[in-house]
Scaffold this motif. Structure first.
Motif, PDB file in Angstrom:
ATOM      1  N   LEU A   1       0.457  -1.171   0.112  1.00 19.97           N
ATOM      2  CA  LEU A   1       0.249  -0.116  -0.027  1.00 19.97           C
ATOM      3  C   LEU A   1       0.980   1.614   0.083  1.00 19.97           C
ATOM      4  CD1 LEU A   1      -2.830  -1.127   2.166  1.00 19.97           C
ATOM      5  CD2 LEU A   1      -2.555  -1.193  -0.073  1.00 19.97           C
ATOM      6  N   ASP A   2       1.619   1.302   1.007  1.00 14.39           N
ATOM      7  CA  ASP A   2       2.447   2.678   0.700  1.00 14.39           C
ATOM      8  C   ASP A   2       3.462   2.507  -0.680  1.00 14.39           C
ATOM      9  OD1 ASP A   2       4.991   0.529   0.672  1.00 14.39           O
ATOM     10  OD2 ASP A   2       5.866   1.029   2.344  1.00 14.39           O
ATOM     11  N   VAL A   3       3.861   1.971  -1.425  1.00 14.10           N
ATOM     12  CA  VAL A   3       3.990   1.791  -2.737  1.00 14.10           C
ATOM     13  C   VAL A   3       3.011   2.391  -3.767  1.00 14.10           C
ATOM     14  CG1 VAL A   3       4.391   0.754  -4.503  1.00 14.10           C
ATOM     15  CG2 VAL A   3       5.689  -0.062  -2.889  1.00 14.10           C
ATOM     16  N   ALA A   4       2.003   1.745  -3.168  1.00 13.98           N
ATOM     17  CA  ALA A   4       0.754   2.938  -4.766  1.00 13.98           C
ATOM     18  C   ALA A   4       0.637   3.863  -3.915  1.00 13.98           C
ATOM     19  CB  ALA A   4      -0.852   1.812  -3.912  1.00 13.98           C
ATOM     20  N   LEU A   5       0.611   4.147  -2.511  1.00 18.58           N
ATOM     21  CA  LEU A   5       0.699   5.824  -2.266  1.00 18.58           C
ATOM     22  C   LEU A   5       1.732   7.050  -2.428  1.00 18.58           C
ATOM     23  CD1 LEU A   5      -1.336   7.759   0.353  1.00 18.58           C
ATOM     24  CD2 LEU A   5       0.847   6.940   1.587  1.00 18.58           C
ATOM     25  N   LYS A   6       3.092   5.923  -2.748  1.00 18.33           N
ATOM     26  CA  LYS A   6       3.765   7.146  -3.517  1.00 18.33           C
ATOM     27  C   LYS A   6       3.781   7.329  -4.939  1.00 18.33           C
ATOM     28  CE  LYS A   6       7.947   5.863  -5.479  1.00 18.33           C
ATOM     29  NZ  LYS A   6       8.856   7.122  -5.334  1.00 18.33           N
ATOM     30  N   ASN A   7       3.214   6.342  -5.186  1.00 18.83           N
ATOM     31  CA  ASN A   7       2.721   6.564  -6.776  1.00 18.83           C
ATOM     32  C   ASN A   7       1.804   7.865  -7.180  1.00 18.83           C
ATOM     33  OD1 ASN A   7       4.448   4.198  -7.563  1.00 18.83           O
ATOM     34  ND2 ASN A   7       3.470   2.777  -7.759  1.00 18.83           N
ATOM     35  N   ALA A   8       0.504   7.347  -6.438  1.00 16.53           N
ATOM     36  CA  ALA A   8      -0.152   8.517  -6.578  1.00 16.53           C
ATOM     37  C   ALA A   8       0.502  10.140  -6.089  1.00 16.53           C
ATOM     38  CB  ALA A   8      -1.210   8.620  -5.180  1.00 16.53           C
ATOM     39  N   ILE A   9       1.389   9.855  -5.193  1.00 17.84           N
ATOM     40  CA  ILE A   9       1.713  11.701  -4.572  1.00 17.84           C
ATOM     41  C   ILE A   9       2.560  11.519  -5.345  1.00 17.84           C
ATOM     42  CG2 ILE A   9       3.076  12.430  -2.706  1.00 17.84           C
ATOM     43  CD1 ILE A   9       2.428  10.569  -1.038  1.00 17.84           C
ATOM     44  N   ASP A  10       3.452  10.887  -6.427  1.00 17.22           N
ATOM     45  CA  ASP A  10       5.174  11.305  -7.382  1.00 17.22           C
ATOM     46  C   ASP A  10       3.272  11.514  -8.913  1.00 17.22           C
ATOM     47  OD1 ASP A  10       6.368  10.101  -5.965  1.00 17.22           O
ATOM     48  OD2 ASP A  10       7.373   8.662  -7.279  1.00 17.22           O
TER      49      ASP A  10
END
Length: 403
Positions: free
Chosen positions: A114-123
């Motif tokens: 989930l933290d990878v998905a969150l990072k991608n959404a922010i990026d």
């Protein structure tokens, strides 16, 4: 071109506040310091400019609005956690923290990071938040401190995690767990090296893995170019982590002088998480045995970090949010100053030391060519570290988020 004009800017290497503070920006980068303002000018009045701060231990997928530290483990599905994380990420950025390490999920996700998905959404700009260095799932043994069933003393087979979700025993399983995190986007590996204060796992300094298992974790990560962070308390467990190749110790509570000297000799980073010792809201509602455990550990942790600061251990800022609330991350700098750092040392721990820990050279200072991750505070942070608790100006990558 955009020029920020402020009363001053802090050179975090020398500790000099340069007046006036002139920073020129094109796109997401700083292209010049000082001289006459050019292009569009944003006058920030009497603010002092600093590089964006870094929090090297938090978990944006935990805490925040509506979460309960025990029941949420069984009630909240991954979409709920993600929606809550967007609020935590926004609060963190608006507090002046432009880069964070999200150190280790320990919840049921079906193997999704989930933290990878969150990072991608922010990026890509879908949501506001800091730059994230994600760990995916923390690697922990059955019954370890980061086995979530140990926080609520759940019955057998309740909330059982898979190897992909980080619950791994033996060399073969820990290798598989690390490989899963790396395959799906982890940029650092988090493991559990010992017990902790908030779980029903016995003594906080009890070692969790054999030397062979720890070396397997560090070997897998290092061969792929990733560093390893380990939640660890106590001298015996910390020494094991350092000797088995772990790069960064989280907490390092209750360590003796010999262990401190080893940390200095090996150049191992420590993320000291001291603010939670001063006030950890969730502890007030915890069971009596957990409160008693913390009461034993925390005073010793204050002493050991004072000694580590004096000895020159490489210490980076990490709040362990939500152990303290998201958005209150700067309390960690205040705590480090209380433990013996100068305000400049605390700011360095949240900037250049953090950048070194995550092995980046594009942030952590206000300098030409670096990312325009910039904050502005009222007053002089070298005289009063508390001014960092309220950050009226935040910019990340040349984009203004608050002023």
């Amino acid at each position: 071109m955009l020029t920020l004009k402020a009363a001053g800017l802090l050179d975090v290497d020398t500790g000099e506040i340069i007046r006036p503070g002139i920073v020129k920006i094109e796109g997401e980068r700083i292209v010049g310091l000082g001289g006459k303002p050019e292009g569009e000018v944003l006058d920030l009045g009497d603010l002092t400019l600093l590089p964006g701060l870094m929090d090297m231990e938090l978990n944006l997928l935990m805490g925040g609005p509506g979460e309960h530290h025990l029941t949420s483990q069984t009630r909240d599905d991954p979409p709920t956690r993600m929606m809550r994380a967007t609020q935590n990420a926004r609060r963190t950025l608006r507090a002046g923290f432009t880069t964070v390490r999200n150190l280790g999920l320990f919840c049921k996700t079906g193997g999704y990071l989930l933290d990878v998905a969150l990072k991608n959404a922010i990026d890509v700009g879908w949501i506001d938040g800091p730059r994230i260095v994600p760990a995916g799932h923390a690697i922990t043994p059955t019954g370890g401190h980061l086995d979530p069933t140990m926080f609520g003393k759940f019955a057998p087979h309740v909330l059982q995690l898979s190897v992909e979700e980080g619950l791994a025993n033996g060399v073969e399983e820990v290798r598989k767990a690390v490989r899963h995190q790396i395959k799906h986007g982890a940029e650092v590996i988090k493991m559990c090296g010992s017990g902790g204060a908030m779980s029903h796992t016995g003594p906080s300094g009890a070692r969790h893995y054999s030397d062979e298992e720890v070396r397997a974790i560090t070997d897998e990560a290092h061969r792929r170019g990733l560093r390893v962070a380990a939640h660890t308390h106590g001298s015996v467990a910390v020494r094991q982590m350092v000797e088995c190749g772990v790069d960064c110790i989280e907490h390092a509570f209750m360590i003796d002088d010999d262990t401190i000297n080893l940390l200095v000799k090996e150049g191992t980073w420590v993320v000291a998480t001291q603010a939670l010792i001063d006030d950890m809201p969730v502890l007030r509602s915890s069971e009596p045995e957990i409160q008693a455990k913390a009461a034993l550990i925390f005073p010793k942790a204050k002493i050991s970090i004072r000694n580590a600061i004096e000895a020159g251990v490489k210490i980076a800022v990490g709040s362990d949010a939500p152990a303290i609330p998201h958005g209150k991350n700067a309390l960690e700098l205040v705590a480090l100053v209380d433990r013996g750092m100068t305000p400049l040392q605390a700011i360095q721990a949240a900037t250049i030391v953090g950048a070194d820990l995550i092995d980046v050279t594009d942030r952590g200072r206000l300098a030409e060519g670096l990312l325009a991750d910039i904050i502005g505070v009222a007053g002089n942070p070298l005289e009063d570290i508390n001014v960092l608790r309220r950050v009226p100006f935040v910019m990340k990558g040349g984009k203004q988020f608050i002023y």
